[in-house]
Scaffold this active site. Structure first.
Site, PDB file in Angstrom:
ATOM      1  N   HIS A  58      10.663  -6.094   0.819  1.00  0.00           N
ATOM      2  CA  HIS A  58      11.992  -6.147   1.452  1.00  0.00           C
ATOM      3  C   HIS A  58      12.491  -4.742   1.749  1.00  0.00           C
ATOM      4  O   HIS A  58      12.833  -3.983   0.848  1.00  0.00           O
ATOM      5  CB  HIS A  58      12.994  -6.863   0.542  1.00  0.00           C
ATOM      6  CG  HIS A  58      14.306  -7.136   1.212  1.00  0.00           C
ATOM      7  ND1 HIS A  58      14.765  -8.419   1.464  1.00  0.00           N
ATOM      8  CD2 HIS A  58      15.250  -6.306   1.725  1.00  0.00           C
ATOM      9  CE1 HIS A  58      15.933  -8.353   2.078  1.00  0.00           C
ATOM     10  NE2 HIS A  58      16.254  -7.074   2.244  1.00  0.00           N
ATOM     11  N   HIS A  60      14.450  -2.115   5.117  1.00  0.00           N
ATOM     12  CA  HIS A  60      15.125  -2.004   6.421  1.00  0.00           C
ATOM     13  C   HIS A  60      14.707  -0.682   7.060  1.00  0.00           C
ATOM     14  O   HIS A  60      15.379   0.335   6.904  1.00  0.00           O
ATOM     15  CB  HIS A  60      16.643  -2.082   6.259  1.00  0.00           C
ATOM     16  CG  HIS A  60      17.108  -3.414   5.792  1.00  0.00           C
ATOM     17  ND1 HIS A  60      17.548  -4.403   6.658  1.00  0.00           N
ATOM     18  CD2 HIS A  60      17.156  -3.957   4.559  1.00  0.00           C
ATOM     19  CE1 HIS A  60      17.864  -5.484   5.958  1.00  0.00           C
ATOM     20  NE2 HIS A  60      17.637  -5.230   4.683  1.00  0.00           N
ATOM     21  N   GLN A 153      21.347  -9.596  11.775  1.00  0.00           N
ATOM     22  CA  GLN A 153      22.259  -8.935  10.829  1.00  0.00           C
ATOM     23  C   GLN A 153      23.708  -9.418  10.956  1.00  0.00           C
ATOM     24  O   GLN A 153      24.424  -9.563   9.972  1.00  0.00           O
ATOM     25  CB  GLN A 153      22.209  -7.409  11.058  1.00  0.00           C
ATOM     26  CG  GLN A 153      23.245  -6.594  10.312  1.00  0.00           C
ATOM     27  CD  GLN A 153      22.934  -6.434   8.845  1.00  0.00           C
ATOM     28  OE1 GLN A 153      22.047  -5.682   8.460  1.00  0.00           O
ATOM     29  NE2 GLN A 153      23.662  -7.168   7.998  1.00  0.00           N
ATOM     30  N   HIS A 211      17.952 -13.283   3.896  1.00  0.00           N
ATOM     31  CA  HIS A 211      18.962 -12.640   3.048  1.00  0.00           C
ATOM     32  C   HIS A 211      19.878 -13.776   2.579  1.00  0.00           C
ATOM     33  O   HIS A 211      20.656 -14.303   3.381  1.00  0.00           O
ATOM     34  CB  HIS A 211      19.786 -11.632   3.840  1.00  0.00           C
ATOM     35  CG  HIS A 211      19.116 -10.309   4.051  1.00  0.00           C
ATOM     36  ND1 HIS A 211      18.025 -10.159   4.847  1.00  0.00           N
ATOM     37  CD2 HIS A 211      19.418  -9.072   3.567  1.00  0.00           C
ATOM     38  CE1 HIS A 211      17.661  -8.870   4.850  1.00  0.00           C
ATOM     39  NE2 HIS A 211      18.494  -8.203   4.079  1.00  0.00           N
ATOM     40  N   GLU A 214      23.774 -13.174  -0.816  1.00  0.00           N
ATOM     41  CA  GLU A 214      23.936 -11.796  -1.300  1.00  0.00           C
ATOM     42  C   GLU A 214      25.422 -11.527  -1.499  1.00  0.00           C
ATOM     43  O   GLU A 214      26.070 -10.855  -0.690  1.00  0.00           O
ATOM     44  CB  GLU A 214      23.323 -10.788  -0.326  1.00  0.00           C
ATOM     45  CG  GLU A 214      23.289  -9.372  -0.925  1.00  0.00           C
ATOM     46  CD  GLU A 214      22.733  -8.320   0.025  1.00  0.00           C
ATOM     47  OE1 GLU A 214      22.437  -8.667   1.193  1.00  0.00           O
ATOM     48  OE2 GLU A 214      22.613  -7.156  -0.388  1.00  0.00           O
ATOM     49  N   ASP A 310      14.488  -2.338  -0.455  1.00  0.00           N
ATOM     50  CA  ASP A 310      15.605  -2.682   0.423  1.00  0.00           C
ATOM     51  C   ASP A 310      16.093  -1.497   1.262  1.00  0.00           C
ATOM     52  O   ASP A 310      16.062  -1.556   2.490  1.00  0.00           O
ATOM     53  CB  ASP A 310      16.777  -3.284  -0.378  1.00  0.00           C
ATOM     54  CG  ASP A 310      17.734  -4.091   0.477  1.00  0.00           C
ATOM     55  OD1 ASP A 310      17.532  -4.179   1.703  1.00  0.00           O
ATOM     56  OD2 ASP A 310      18.700  -4.636  -0.077  1.00  0.00           O
ATOM     57  N   TRP A 316      23.791   1.480   3.268  1.00  0.00           N
ATOM     58  CA  TRP A 316      24.034   0.684   2.062  1.00  0.00           C
ATOM     59  C   TRP A 316      23.711   1.429   0.775  1.00  0.00           C
ATOM     60  O   TRP A 316      24.150   1.047  -0.290  1.00  0.00           O
ATOM     61  CB  TRP A 316      23.220  -0.610   2.124  1.00  0.00           C
ATOM     62  CG  TRP A 316      23.659  -1.494   3.242  1.00  0.00           C
ATOM     63  CD1 TRP A 316      24.676  -2.409   3.204  1.00  0.00           C
ATOM     64  CD2 TRP A 316      23.126  -1.534   4.575  1.00  0.00           C
ATOM     65  NE1 TRP A 316      24.798  -3.014   4.435  1.00  0.00           N
ATOM     66  CE2 TRP A 316      23.870  -2.500   5.286  1.00  0.00           C
ATOM     67  CE3 TRP A 316      22.092  -0.850   5.231  1.00  0.00           C
ATOM     68  CZ2 TRP A 316      23.619  -2.802   6.633  1.00  0.00           C
ATOM     69  CZ3 TRP A 316      21.842  -1.144   6.564  1.00  0.00           C
ATOM     70  CH2 TRP A 316      22.596  -2.116   7.249  1.00  0.00           C
TER      71      TRP A 316
END
Ligand code: FE2
Length: 430
Positions: A58, A60, A153, A211, A214, A310, A316
């Site tokens: 996982h 991005h 997203q 996702h 979350e 992630d 983030w």
């Protein structure tokens, strides 16, 4: 016999010691003690741990290494991160996305991370990041397996062109279907998005990675719907629920029944410990919830679990290093998995378990598998996690593609005659 590469005297993650690994034509030919023969290259593992490559299920990659562009996340929340990413998206260029992604791939490979599943946002009508990461996937394929997830997203139902864009991204070669039901406008929309996304995956023969839940909301129920749709459509073993953080806060009775449903549907779980421990619990005073999903309980029910990184230096998360051992280290702490058996399993959760989630072929340290592995400056998986051990050699298809130098301790000071190997302090227990 003659081999391309012969690795001598390795410790393996399953506890075997004194093992030689012979490689020829990019494949592993033998894994046993005292292999006789010549080799083009010999690596003396000298009792070090040799493991199959690290796998990140996982990530991005379209956002990585963008920290500070166009500004920092002041609240530290998931929602400000999504808003900040929305500010950055119009400023992206193909070249900038590709350059950042390639830099990250270099960092990953140098640490033996040779397979990454990356979500790529498809809500930008230009699909610029999709094009850039497909380009990167092709450019890095000789040393890293990059698997892409079409990720809406801004919400599959909520974002105006997400339905069309997701189909376009899959047509372009993105191979996994993503989603974000907790970001849709209502719980009903979230469920509708899961139904539609799983149907797309079933029709196209693809995997699913959502996702899912979350949040800290104990009443979020999307993983229940995901498990239901997985069974209804016969997608068992091809679906992963990423994050599942709301399960941390759920009623214990409900969670126990839910975990059985997840196991029954063979939905796999991808906690992201570094991110879950920093993004969740942000609205709590004290005590602050940890936020990571119920890892020991899911494991006990037989659910396959892989830990993801992630984020690295993005809207983030301001830290991160591409080190799967850092991920395992945090997971172990947050889940309180400190028995020796559980710590060893945490190593599996950044190697063999995520390899299964990604459906990697030829993965493993057995004859016939790809000759891909990492030599670590550690004797066993627990020591590797404890020390976040240096990677001494990274091997891909029988060739050394990265080398590291052994770490020495702080005793390496001017005037000190002895350099001390930190792994010398490791207790030699089971
Ligand atoms: Fe994510």
């Amino acid at each position: 016999m003659s081999f391309d590469l012969l690795l001598r005297n390795a410790n393996l993650p399953d506890g075997r010691t004194g093992i030689d690994i012979a490689c020829e034509g990019g494949k592993i030919l033998g894994v046993e003690p005292n292999i006789e023969g010549e080799a083009g290259q010999v690596i003396e593992a000298d009792g070090r741990l040799v493991a199959p490559p690290f796998v990140d299920p996982h990530f991005h990659m379209d956002a990585t290494l963008s920290l500070g562009h166009p500004r920092l996340n002041e609240s530290g929340t998931l929602l400000e991160g999504i808003a900040l990413w929305g500010e950055l998206k119009p400023l992206l260029t193909h070249e900038a996305v590709a350059e950042r992604a390639l830099s990250y791939c270099d960092l990953a490979v140098s640490q033996g991370l040779l397979a990454i599943r990356s979500h790529v946002d498809i809500c930008d009508d230009r699909l610029l990041a999709v094009e850039a990461l497909l380009d990167v996937k092709n450019r890095v394929k000789d040393y890293l397996d990059l698997q892409l997830v079409a990720f809406p997203q801004d919400g599959y139902c909520r974002s105006p062109n997400a339905v069309a864009n997701l189909g376009r991204a899959l047509d372009m070669g993105v191979e996994v279907v993503g989603g974000i039901p907790h970001f849709e406008r209502t719980m009903a929309d979230g469920a509708a998005s899961l139904k539609a996304l799983c149907e797309i995956a079933a029709a196209r023969g693809l995997m699913v990675d959502i996702h899912c839940d979350e949040s800290d909301d104990p009443l979020s129920r999307h993983i229940e719907t995901l498990a239901y749709e997985t069974q209804r459509l016969g997608l068992q073993g091809r679906v992963a629920g990423s994050h599942l953080t709301s399960m941390h806060s759920m009623d214990n009775y409900y969670a126990s029944t839910l975990i059985d449903l997840i196991a029954e549907a063979d939905v796999q779980a991808i906690p992201n410990p570094l991110i879950n421990i920093t993004l969740q619990g942000r609205y709590d005073t004290y005590p602050k919830r940890r936020g990571m999903t119920r890892v020991p309980e899911l494991r006990a029910a037989g659910v396959n679990i892989g830990f993801g990184h992630d984020c690295v230096m993005d809207p983030w998360y301001p830290l991160g290093s591409g080190d799967a051992l850092e991920v395992a280290h945090m997971a172990l702490h947050v889940a309180m998995m400190t028995s020796r058996e559980a710590m060893r399993w945490c190593f599996d959760a950044v190697t063999v378990n995520p390899a299964k989630i990604m459906g990697l072929e030829g993965y493993g340290l057995e004859p016939g598998c790809n000759a891909d592995f990492v030599v670590l400056q550690a004797a066993d998986p627990i020591e590797a996690i404890r020390l976040k051990a240096p990677r001494l050699f990274v091997v891909r298809r029988g060739k050394v593609i990265a080398e590291g130098t052994p770490r020495v301790s702080a005793l390496d000071l001017p005037g000190r005659p002895e350099l001390v190997d930190p792994s010398a302090y490791a207790p030699r227990v089971g």
